[in-house]
Design a protein around this motif. Structure first.
Motif, mmCIF file in Angstrom:
data_model
loop_
_atom_site.group_PDB
_atom_site.id
_atom_site.type_symbol
_atom_site.label_atom_id
_atom_site.label_comp_id
_atom_site.label_asym_id
_atom_site.label_seq_id
_atom_site.Cartn_x
_atom_site.Cartn_y
_atom_site.Cartn_z
ATOM 1 N N ASP A 1 89.911 76.610 -36.918
ATOM 2 C CA ASP A 1 90.197 75.084 -36.752
ATOM 3 C C ASP A 1 90.887 74.403 -37.912
ATOM 4 O OD1 ASP A 1 88.551 74.900 -34.374
ATOM 5 O OD2 ASP A 1 86.894 75.154 -35.666
ATOM 6 N N THR B 1 92.890 73.804 -32.765
ATOM 7 C CA THR B 1 91.999 75.205 -32.792
ATOM 8 C C THR B 1 93.133 76.156 -32.169
ATOM 9 O OG1 THR B 1 90.038 73.591 -32.472
ATOM 10 C CG2 THR B 1 90.056 76.233 -31.859
ATOM 11 N N SER C 1 88.423 82.209 -33.877
ATOM 12 C CA SER C 1 88.988 80.843 -33.561
ATOM 13 C C SER C 1 89.202 80.267 -35.285
ATOM 14 C CB SER C 1 88.212 79.882 -32.613
ATOM 15 O OG SER C 1 88.259 80.438 -31.231
#
Length: 126
Positions: free
Chosen positions: A41, A99, A39
């Protein structure tokens, strides 16, 4: 292993009703390299009084900007097609986070954030 490269850019774009304020919107990190399925951010912070919306855009190579979603105060509005791919968090008045989940090679792009007074008309600063 696939490595995803994401670039973030913040620059000033003035629309009708906008007062120049390019240094009042900050986006971090400037660059990010992630592995497949990670992921990412991204953070957008602004200090523009009476601006209550943070918008997130994506620009892949050779394409126009695509709206990913936006924060209006503390309400989150991801684009319908992206509701399982992205998460928006924060408050449009000052600080927001995007995100991007389960990164794939086609997520490599330039991502932009913008601050706006409201979504229909008025000014914005990137």
């Amino acid at each position: 292993m696939i490595i995803i490269f994401i670039t973030f850019t913040a620059s000033l774009i003035c629309l009708t009703g906008c007062s120049p304020g390019g240094t009042k919107v900050h986006q971090t990190p400037a660059h990010l390299i992630k592995n497949n399925m990670d992921s990412a951010d991204l953070r957008c912070v602004h200090s523009i009084e009476n601006y209550r919306i943070i918008l997130w855009y994506r620009q892949s190579e050779h394409s126009q900007l695509h709206l990913l979603g936006y924060l209006n105060l503390d309400s989150k509005y991801p684009e319908d097609a992206l509701k399982t791919k992205i998460v928006l968090d924060g408050d449009g008045r000052n600080d927001g986070t995007l995100t991007i989940k389960n990164l794939q090679a086609n997520d490599s792009a330039v991502y932009f954030c913008a601050a706006s007074r409201h979504s229909a008309a008025g000014g914005c600063a990137l």
